[in-house]
Enzyme design. Structure first.
Site, PDB file in Angstrom:
ATOM      1  N   HIS A 126       0.863  -1.177   0.000  1.00 63.69           N
ATOM      2  CA  HIS A 126       0.000   0.000   0.000  1.00 63.69           C
ATOM      3  C   HIS A 126       0.905   1.233   0.000  1.00 63.69           C
ATOM      4  O   HIS A 126       2.019   1.201   0.511  1.00 63.69           O
ATOM      5  CB  HIS A 126      -0.866  -0.041   1.265  1.00 63.69           C
ATOM      6  CG  HIS A 126      -1.965   0.967   1.322  1.00 63.69           C
ATOM      7  ND1 HIS A 126      -1.738   2.291   1.636  1.00 63.69           N
ATOM      8  CD2 HIS A 126      -3.303   0.850   1.127  1.00 63.69           C
ATOM      9  CE1 HIS A 126      -2.896   2.937   1.632  1.00 63.69           C
ATOM     10  NE2 HIS A 126      -3.864   2.095   1.330  1.00 63.69           N
TER      11      HIS A 126
ATOM     12  N   ASP B 252       2.821  -4.521   8.053  1.00 62.95           N
ATOM     13  CA  ASP B 252       1.567  -3.805   7.873  1.00 62.95           C
ATOM     14  C   ASP B 252       0.443  -4.820   8.058  1.00 62.95           C
ATOM     15  O   ASP B 252       0.191  -5.656   7.195  1.00 62.95           O
ATOM     16  CB  ASP B 252       1.518  -3.184   6.470  1.00 62.95           C
ATOM     17  CG  ASP B 252       0.204  -2.464   6.188  1.00 62.95           C
ATOM     18  OD1 ASP B 252      -0.710  -2.514   7.037  1.00 62.95           O
ATOM     19  OD2 ASP B 252       0.084  -1.868   5.104  1.00 62.95           O
TER      20      ASP B 252
ATOM     21  N   GLN C 234      -4.739  -5.477   6.807  1.00 66.74           N
ATOM     22  CA  GLN C 234      -5.669  -6.455   6.238  1.00 66.74           C
ATOM     23  C   GLN C 234      -5.653  -7.797   6.968  1.00 66.74           C
ATOM     24  O   GLN C 234      -6.578  -8.598   6.802  1.00 66.74           O
ATOM     25  CB  GLN C 234      -5.354  -6.682   4.747  1.00 66.74           C
ATOM     26  CG  GLN C 234      -5.525  -5.474   3.863  1.00 66.74           C
ATOM     27  CD  GLN C 234      -6.974  -4.995   3.770  1.00 66.74           C
ATOM     28  OE1 GLN C 234      -7.918  -5.729   4.050  1.00 66.74           O
ATOM     29  NE2 GLN C 234      -7.153  -3.743   3.379  1.00 66.74           N
TER      30      GLN C 234
ATOM     31  N   LYS D 166     -11.003  -1.115   9.976  1.00 66.97           N
ATOM     32  CA  LYS D 166     -11.090  -2.336   9.179  1.00 66.97           C
ATOM     33  C   LYS D 166     -11.415  -3.556  10.053  1.00 66.97           C
ATOM     34  O   LYS D 166     -11.605  -4.657   9.543  1.00 66.97           O
ATOM     35  CB  LYS D 166      -9.781  -2.579   8.424  1.00 66.97           C
ATOM     36  CG  LYS D 166      -9.424  -1.505   7.405  1.00 66.97           C
ATOM     37  CD  LYS D 166      -8.133  -1.850   6.677  1.00 66.97           C
ATOM     38  CE  LYS D 166      -7.602  -0.681   5.868  1.00 66.97           C
ATOM     39  NZ  LYS D 166      -8.454  -0.305   4.734  1.00 66.97           N
TER      40      LYS D 166
ATOM     41  N   CYS E 241      -4.521   2.236  -3.845  1.00 71.46           N
ATOM     42  CA  CYS E 241      -3.301   2.764  -3.215  1.00 71.46           C
ATOM     43  C   CYS E 241      -2.142   1.786  -3.365  1.00 71.46           C
ATOM     44  O   CYS E 241      -1.343   1.594  -2.446  1.00 71.46           O
ATOM     45  CB  CYS E 241      -3.553   3.081  -1.733  1.00 71.46           C
ATOM     46  SG  CYS E 241      -4.717   4.425  -1.471  1.00 71.46           S
TER      47      CYS E 241
END
Length: 416
Positions: free
Chosen positions: A124, A206, A209, A232, A372
């Site tokens: 991202h 990261d 997700q 999220k 992104c």
């Protein structure tokens, strides 16, 4: 497929799905943001209505109560990620802010000329731009781990590109385009052995997700830092968290300076507050933190076994359905179990924005654009894609509606 655990229908817990405003809406944009159960909204509302005070410094009972709720939320996040202690958790606005915090503090303080920072081609922008900034400022080199068309990063990539020059490795746990789960544990192990002249590179994950969809144990995967966003993961917008190993937090300078993050200030200098408050300048989003804690509690009640099973089953149903629709092409791995509920696709001769607009007119919400992740789009040779992403409250009936509407897109465009 019914989204139930015993006799509990999850969707009844979500005002969004119960509202007449959203009646019949198929919400397949969960990779961008999830919906919130009533218990999360209630937790935020209760804080605002009954416990609203500036936490951390007040000595009166209401402020102490607000402080306790805020710190209890930190403890919840620490337990959820299996962090060694609460002091490893810093509240931020979102994963983007968390990654920038690490770049501006650890990156700018410890990356030197000639060092290398390693990221993957599927990152991202929030995990690209901060490292471009660091490398430019420090005259370091940004190195890319390449993936194949299915989203897999071969072991040869990190085994050749992570070297003694590597100071930082920063990789998405789950791609927001492919939905594939990257082998961050194996990458971290190699980086810790080889990087930084054999002293070990720092591993940043990261988790935007992954944290909502699978059990993430920061100690097990070897993360030195891990970032995720509350919105999220059923939580409010404007609250996120950064996990960091304590030894790095102690070495890093503050990201922002001002109220709450200081212990003592003179005209000439200041001493900073103990961890983690050293990195939480100004009045904090206490209500958001309380809402995030309620969201994580709810996720645990649902259970990751159910979440992963539903993600995979719906991805399989959607992907198999797409195979029967001419001119539709799935981006990424052929195995639905490797999509984490994310199905990114294109349709011949139809722009993804047109796909999303036409589906919206049929009460189906999906994402379209570059997500992104423009370097990945460039690698794949596409300007943009469409993306359907599901969560545990989505159903097979919704997937059937999505596929039915998708099958008519080319006809609506006047194509055969």
């Amino acid at each position: 497929m019914e989204n139930k655990m015993g006799s509990i229908d999850f969707r009844k817990d979500f005002p969004f799905f119960e509202s007449s405003i959203n009646k019949g809406l198929v919400y397949f944009d969960n990779a961008a943001t999830s919906q919130r159960p009533a218990c999360v909204n209630r937790a935020v509302e209760d804080f605002n209505n009954f416990n609203n005070a500036n936490p951390l410094r007040g000595l009166y009972d209401l402020s102490v109560r607000a402080t306790d709720l805020y710190e209890n939320a930190r403890a919840k996040v620490a337990a959820f990620l299996n962090a060694p202690s609460d002091s490893h958790i810093i509240f931020t606005r979102n994963a983007t802010e968390s990654l920038n915090l690490v770049a501006y503090t650890y990156g700018m303080a410890f990356v030197e000329e000639g060092d290398e920072v390693v990221i993957s081609a599927m990152e991202h922008h929030s995990n690209i731009l901060p490292w471009q900034m660091v490398c430019s400022a420090k005259k370091a080199r940004l190195v890319w781990l390449e993936c194949d068309a299915s989203g897999i990063i071969p072991a040869s990539e990190w085994q050749t590109k992570i070297t003694a020059k590597t100071k930082i490795v920063s990789v998405a746990h789950v791609s927001n385009v492919f939905g594939i789960t990257n082998p961050v544990k194996e990458i971290a192990s190699y980086a810790h052995k080889v990087g930084n002249g054999g002293k070990g590179a720092v591993m940043i994950v990261d988790g935007a997700q992954s944290v909502p969809h699978m059990k993430v144990d920061v100690q097990d995967i070897g993360a030195d830092f891990l970032a995720f966003s509350g919105h999220k993961a059923l939580g409010p917008m404007g609250i996120g968290a950064l996990y960091a190993r304590e030894k790095f937090l102690e070495q890093m300078p503050p990201f922002l300076r001002g109220g709450e993050m200081i212990e003592y200030v003179t005209r000439e200098s200041a001493t900073y507050a103990e961890l983690p408050h050293k990195f939480e300048a100004g009045t904090v989003n206490a209500g958001g933190a309380v809402g995030l804690a309620a969201a994580l509690d709810y996720i645990e009640k649902v259970g990751f076994d159910f979440i992963e099973k539903n993600d995979n089953a719906l991805a399989a149903f959607i992907m198999n359905g797409m195979k029967t629709i001419p001119h539709v092409h799935v981006i990424g791995n052929d195995d639905p179990d490797r999509h984490c509920g994310i199905v990114t696709f294109t349709i011949d001769d139809v722009h993804p924005h047109d796909i999303a607009s036409m589906l919206s007119s049929e009460n189906v919400a999906i994402r379209a654009g570059h997500h992104c992740a423009q370097p990945l789009m460039q690698k794949l040779g596409v300007g943009s894609t469409a993306r359907a992403s599901v969560y545990f409250y989505n159903t097979q009936k919704e997937a059937e509606v999505f596929l039915e509407k998708l099958s008519g897109v080319r006809k609506w465009m006047g194509l055969s």
